[in-house]
Design a protein around this motif. Structure first.
Motif, mmCIF file in Angstrom:
data_model
loop_
_atom_site.group_PDB
_atom_site.id
_atom_site.type_symbol
_atom_site.label_atom_id
_atom_site.label_comp_id
_atom_site.label_asym_id
_atom_site.label_seq_id
_atom_site.Cartn_x
_atom_site.Cartn_y
_atom_site.Cartn_z
ATOM 1 N N ALA A 92 0.981 -1.191 -0.058
ATOM 2 C CA ALA A 92 0.006 0.205 -0.258
ATOM 3 C C ALA A 92 0.940 1.065 0.122
ATOM 4 O O ALA A 92 2.105 1.001 -0.004
ATOM 5 N N VAL A 93 0.539 1.711 -0.262
ATOM 6 C CA VAL A 93 0.946 3.930 0.006
ATOM 7 C C VAL A 93 0.724 3.943 1.962
ATOM 8 O O VAL A 93 -0.812 4.154 1.958
ATOM 9 N N TYR A 94 1.470 4.188 2.663
ATOM 10 C CA TYR A 94 1.665 4.904 3.685
ATOM 11 C C TYR A 94 1.908 5.850 4.006
ATOM 12 O O TYR A 94 2.928 6.588 3.570
ATOM 13 N N TYR A 95 1.105 6.414 4.395
ATOM 14 C CA TYR A 95 0.768 7.799 5.380
ATOM 15 C C TYR A 95 0.495 7.988 6.238
ATOM 16 O O TYR A 95 0.046 6.938 6.840
ATOM 17 N N CYS A 96 1.617 9.231 6.780
ATOM 18 C CA CYS A 96 1.635 9.658 8.538
ATOM 19 C C CYS A 96 0.688 11.120 8.267
ATOM 20 O O CYS A 96 0.602 11.848 7.705
ATOM 21 N N ALA A 97 0.267 10.857 9.357
ATOM 22 C CA ALA A 97 -0.527 12.111 10.041
ATOM 23 C C ALA A 97 -0.536 12.837 11.181
ATOM 24 O O ALA A 97 -0.371 11.219 12.155
ATOM 25 N N ALA A 98 -0.868 13.554 11.539
ATOM 26 C CA ALA A 98 -0.719 14.613 13.016
ATOM 27 C C ALA A 98 -1.989 15.281 13.293
ATOM 28 O O ALA A 98 -2.914 15.668 11.730
ATOM 29 N N ASP A 99 -2.293 15.074 14.094
ATOM 30 C CA ASP A 99 -3.127 15.762 14.850
ATOM 31 C C ASP A 99 -2.906 16.594 16.954
ATOM 32 O O ASP A 99 -2.375 15.742 17.064
ATOM 33 N N THR A 118 4.307 6.850 1.027
ATOM 34 C CA THR A 118 5.889 5.571 0.651
ATOM 35 C C THR A 118 4.847 5.140 0.532
ATOM 36 O O THR A 118 4.099 4.627 1.022
ATOM 37 N N GLN A 119 5.908 4.168 -0.731
ATOM 38 C CA GLN A 119 5.103 2.713 -1.353
ATOM 39 C C GLN A 119 5.303 1.923 -0.905
ATOM 40 O O GLN A 119 7.114 1.945 -0.747
ATOM 41 N N VAL A 120 4.707 0.935 -0.389
ATOM 42 C CA VAL A 120 5.649 -0.913 0.632
ATOM 43 C C VAL A 120 5.100 -0.996 -0.407
ATOM 44 O O VAL A 120 3.384 -1.400 -0.581
ATOM 45 N N THR A 121 6.119 -1.879 -1.178
ATOM 46 C CA THR A 121 5.896 -3.168 -2.009
ATOM 47 C C THR A 121 5.995 -4.380 -1.579
ATOM 48 O O THR A 121 6.826 -4.387 -1.259
ATOM 49 N N VAL A 122 4.946 -5.587 -0.872
ATOM 50 C CA VAL A 122 5.075 -6.998 -1.153
ATOM 51 C C VAL A 122 5.565 -8.134 -1.223
ATOM 52 O O VAL A 122 4.637 -7.859 -2.165
ATOM 53 N N SER A 123 6.653 -8.023 -2.014
ATOM 54 C CA SER A 123 6.576 -8.878 -3.269
ATOM 55 C C SER A 123 5.872 -10.703 -2.680
ATOM 56 O O SER A 123 6.584 -10.449 -1.195
#
Length: 124
Positions: A92-99, A118-123
């Protein structure tokens, strides 16, 4: 205004590990909850993990609990996501977020600042 930049994604084999970083600028994020979310192609964004501003309470999605660990280094204004025993379905594309809150939980709508991902690809 908080600016978030994710890094550390890439291609990894099933069973491998990656550590994602979320570097903040503009403001110190010591008083911010920071969460990680992900979005796979054709799917809705989903919660992955979150950590309170004090580094205390954390929460994880059931699918990653025991494999992923969220941590923060307020001195470096950075939050990390250590991902172990990666599976194909973690791709997936992983996102960080802040509050700006002590603890904002797992709802994406609670977070006001988002990185670009940021893209994470698991084969398999």
């Amino acid at each position: 205004q908080v600016h978030l930049v994710e890094s550390g994604g890439g291609l990894v084999q099933s069973g491998g590990s990656l550590r994602l970083s979320c570097a903040a600028s503009g403001r110190t994020i010591s008083s911010y909850t920071v969460g990680w979310f992900r979005q796979a192609p054709g799917k809705e964004r989903e919660f992955v993990a979150t950590i309170s501003s004090g580094g205390g309470p954390t929460d994880y999605a059931t699918s990653v609990r025991g494999r992923f660990t969220i941590s923060r280094d307020n001195a470096k204004n950075t939050v990390y996501l250590q991902m172990n025993s990666l599976k194909f379905e973690d791709t997936a594309v992983y996102y960080c977020a802040a509050d700006q809150a002590y603890y904002s939980g797992s709802r994406g709508s609670s977070y006001h600042y988002w990185g670009q991902g940021t893209q994470v690809t698991v084969s398999s």
